[in-house]
Design a protein around this motif. Structure first.
Motif, PDB file in Angstrom:
ATOM      1  N   LEU A 153       0.826  -1.199   0.000  1.00 20.25           N
ATOM      2  CA  LEU A 153       0.000   0.000   0.000  1.00 20.25           C
ATOM      3  C   LEU A 153       0.864   1.254   0.000  1.00 20.25           C
ATOM      4  N   VAL A 154       1.852   1.259   0.866  1.00 23.41           N
ATOM      5  CA  VAL A 154       2.748   2.400   0.950  1.00 23.41           C
ATOM      6  C   VAL A 154       3.541   2.540  -0.348  1.00 23.41           C
ATOM      7  N   ASN A 155       3.941   1.409  -0.912  1.00 20.83           N
ATOM      8  CA  ASN A 155       4.732   1.405  -2.131  1.00 20.83           C
ATOM      9  C   ASN A 155       3.973   2.053  -3.286  1.00 20.83           C
ATOM     10  N   ILE A 156       2.689   1.693  -3.419  1.00 16.12           N
ATOM     11  CA  ILE A 156       1.885   2.256  -4.503  1.00 16.12           C
ATOM     12  C   ILE A 156       1.741   3.761  -4.340  1.00 16.12           C
ATOM     13  N   ALA A 157       1.403   4.179  -3.129  1.00 13.99           N
ATOM     14  CA  ALA A 157       1.156   5.598  -2.894  1.00 13.99           C
ATOM     15  C   ALA A 157       2.423   6.427  -3.083  1.00 13.99           C
ATOM     16  N   TRP A 158       3.541   5.925  -2.574  1.00  9.80           N
ATOM     17  CA  TRP A 158       4.765   6.711  -2.585  1.00  9.80           C
ATOM     18  C   TRP A 158       5.443   6.719  -3.943  1.00  9.80           C
ATOM     19  N   ARG A 159       5.560   5.545  -4.548  1.00  7.60           N
ATOM     20  CA  ARG A 159       6.302   5.446  -5.801  1.00  7.60           C
ATOM     21  C   ARG A 159       5.496   5.865  -7.021  1.00  7.60           C
ATOM     22  N   HIS A 160       4.195   5.594  -7.009  1.00  7.21           N
ATOM     23  CA  HIS A 160       3.406   5.765  -8.225  1.00  7.21           C
ATOM     24  C   HIS A 160       2.355   6.873  -8.118  1.00  7.21           C
ATOM     25  N   HIS A 161       2.212   7.453  -6.953  1.00  7.93           N
ATOM     26  CA  HIS A 161       1.328   8.606  -6.770  1.00  7.93           C
ATOM     27  C   HIS A 161      -0.099   8.309  -7.232  1.00  7.93           C
ATOM     28  N   LEU A 162      -0.570   7.108  -6.929  1.00  8.86           N
ATOM     29  CA  LEU A 162      -1.930   6.717  -7.281  1.00  8.86           C
ATOM     30  C   LEU A 162      -2.783   6.629  -6.016  1.00  8.86           C
ATOM     31  N   PRO A 163      -3.969   7.198  -6.043  1.00 13.10           N
ATOM     32  CA  PRO A 163      -4.865   7.076  -4.888  1.00 13.10           C
ATOM     33  C   PRO A 163      -5.493   5.690  -4.834  1.00 13.10           C
ATOM     34  N   PHE A 164      -6.048   5.355  -3.691  1.00 10.99           N
ATOM     35  CA  PHE A 164      -6.762   4.094  -3.522  1.00 10.99           C
ATOM     36  C   PHE A 164      -8.258   4.367  -3.497  1.00 10.99           C
ATOM     37  N   SER A 165      -9.027   3.410  -4.001  1.00 11.44           N
ATOM     38  CA  SER A 165     -10.480   3.564  -3.973  1.00 11.44           C
ATOM     39  C   SER A 165     -11.127   2.578  -2.993  1.00 11.44           C
ATOM     40  N   PHE A 166     -10.792   1.291  -3.122  1.00 11.84           N
ATOM     41  CA  PHE A 166     -11.407   0.282  -2.265  1.00 11.84           C
ATOM     42  C   PHE A 166     -10.375  -0.751  -1.822  1.00 11.84           C
ATOM     43  N   LEU A 167     -10.687  -1.421  -0.716  1.00 11.33           N
ATOM     44  CA  LEU A 167      -9.886  -2.514  -0.192  1.00 11.33           C
ATOM     45  C   LEU A 167     -10.769  -3.744  -0.078  1.00 11.33           C
ATOM     46  N   GLY A 168     -10.280  -4.850  -0.597  1.00  6.44           N
ATOM     47  CA  GLY A 168     -11.043  -6.087  -0.539  1.00  6.44           C
ATOM     48  C   GLY A 168     -10.322  -7.139   0.271  1.00  6.44           C
ATOM     49  N   GLY A 169     -11.066  -7.837   1.113  1.00  7.66           N
ATOM     50  CA  GLY A 169     -10.476  -8.906   1.904  1.00  7.66           C
ATOM     51  C   GLY A 169     -11.522  -9.928   2.258  1.00  7.66           C
ATOM     52  N   GLY A 170     -11.405 -11.138   1.710  1.00  9.44           N
ATOM     53  CA  GLY A 170     -12.398 -12.174   1.975  1.00  9.44           C
ATOM     54  C   GLY A 170     -13.255 -12.445   0.754  1.00  9.44           C
ATOM     55  N   PRO A 171     -13.906 -13.615   0.723  1.00 12.00           N
ATOM     56  CA  PRO A 171     -14.659 -14.047  -0.460  1.00 12.00           C
ATOM     57  C   PRO A 171     -16.116 -13.615  -0.495  1.00 12.00           C
ATOM     58  N   GLU A 172     -16.611 -13.036   0.588  1.00 11.92           N
ATOM     59  CA  GLU A 172     -18.054 -12.773   0.664  1.00 11.92           C
ATOM     60  C   GLU A 172     -18.482 -11.714  -0.343  1.00 11.92           C
ATOM     61  N   ILE A 173     -19.535 -12.029  -1.086  1.00  8.52           N
ATOM     62  CA  ILE A 173     -20.142 -11.116  -2.052  1.00  8.52           C
ATOM     63  C   ILE A 173     -21.593 -10.921  -1.653  1.00  8.52           C
ATOM     64  N   PRO A 174     -22.056  -9.698  -1.447  1.00 14.83           N
ATOM     65  CA  PRO A 174     -21.405  -8.416  -1.785  1.00 14.83           C
ATOM     66  C   PRO A 174     -20.575  -7.802  -0.663  1.00 14.83           C
ATOM     67  N   GLY A 175     -20.263  -8.516   0.378  1.00 17.06           N
ATOM     68  CA  GLY A 175     -19.500  -7.947   1.478  1.00 17.06           C
ATOM     69  C   GLY A 175     -18.005  -7.970   1.223  1.00 17.06           C
ATOM     70  N   ASP A 176     -17.226  -7.865   2.289  1.00 15.72           N
ATOM     71  CA  ASP A 176     -15.766  -7.935   2.228  1.00 15.72           C
ATOM     72  C   ASP A 176     -15.155  -6.917   1.281  1.00 15.72           C
ATOM     73  N   LEU A 177     -15.703  -5.705   1.302  1.00 17.52           N
ATOM     74  CA  LEU A 177     -15.163  -4.608   0.514  1.00 17.52           C
ATOM     75  C   LEU A 177     -15.396  -3.321   1.293  1.00 17.52           C
ATOM     76  N   GLU A 178     -14.372  -2.485   1.379  1.00 17.67           N
ATOM     77  CA  GLU A 178     -14.497  -1.249   2.148  1.00 17.67           C
ATOM     78  C   GLU A 178     -13.802  -0.104   1.429  1.00 17.67           C
ATOM     79  N   LEU A 179     -14.227   1.108   1.757  1.00 20.47           N
ATOM     80  CA  LEU A 179     -13.576   2.286   1.219  1.00 20.47           C
ATOM     81  C   LEU A 179     -12.154   2.380   1.748  1.00 20.47           C
TER      82      LEU A 179
END
Length: 203
Positions: A153-179
């Motif tokens: 996460l730090v690598n993307i933000a620092w090296r590539h200057h790209l913002p993040f939109s969502f974080l996914g963790g787990g198989p549950e649909i439609p859950g397991d997704l957060e801002l």
């Protein structure tokens, strides 16, 4: 909104989770569009998820077909989520087909989907290849529950200057997704580093 990324990153699952988040959770009129019509079972997987959430799914074959179907979809919905085939980056088989389709579709946003378990060198290569061809709006990081070190996460933000939109963790649909809020990103990166500290000290 279109989602691109390498194989195994979790694009289809992310698209389905977002459809549930906005379609079921906020009563928005959502349409799913898949450009992944060549891989066996790919369109059927998204169709099954769409049926489960009562969200219409459009399978587009080729740039012209995709553009025509999207024009109709935009008239009858609030949000269009576009799933694409998995690619290692520019130059890989089928890339020109998807690039032409995305250019014709003119999505308002393109999000790069990367797994938290991806090696830093592969992250760098993916970001560089995709940003060279398309205007990326943000990055979705998936599989955060499977990674012991979220330095990615730090690598993307620092090296590539790209913002993040969502974080996914787990198989549950439609859950397991957060801002991906700044507070949550810092919490994840800091907590994981603390978890690793005793092991590193012992080594």
């Amino acid at each position: 909104v279109a989602f691109i990324g390498p194989s195994g990153a979790g694009k289809t699952s992310t698209v389905a989770k977002l459809a549930g988040r906005y379609g079921l959770g906020r009563d928005a009129r959502v349409v799913l569009v898949t450009l992944d019509t060549q891989r066996i079972g790919a369109a059927g997987q998204l169709q099954a998820l769409g049926d489960l959430m009562q969200v219409p799914v459009i399978a587009a074959r080729g740039a012209a077909d995709a553009a025509a179907k999207l024009r109709v979809a935009r008239l009858n919905c609030d949000l269009v989520l576009i799933d694409t085939p998995a690619f290692g980056g520019t130059g890989s088989p089928g890339w020109d087909h998807v690039l032409d389709a995305l250019i014709g579709l003119e999505p308002d946003e393109i999000h790069l989907v990367l797994a938290a378990t991806t090696k830093a060198s592969d992250v760098r290569r993916s970001v560089e290849q995709f940003t060279a061809a398309l205007p990326l709006a943000a990055v979705v990081v998936t599989k955060i529950d499977e990674s012991a070190d979220l330095g990615l996460l730090v690598n993307i933000a620092w090296r590539h200057h790209l913002p993040f939109s969502f974080l996914g963790g787990g198989p549950e649909i439609p859950g397991d997704l957060e801002l991906a809020t700044p507070q949550r990103l810092v919490q994840l990166a800091w907590t994981r580093r603390l978890d690793l500290a005793p092991q590193e000290a012992h080594a």
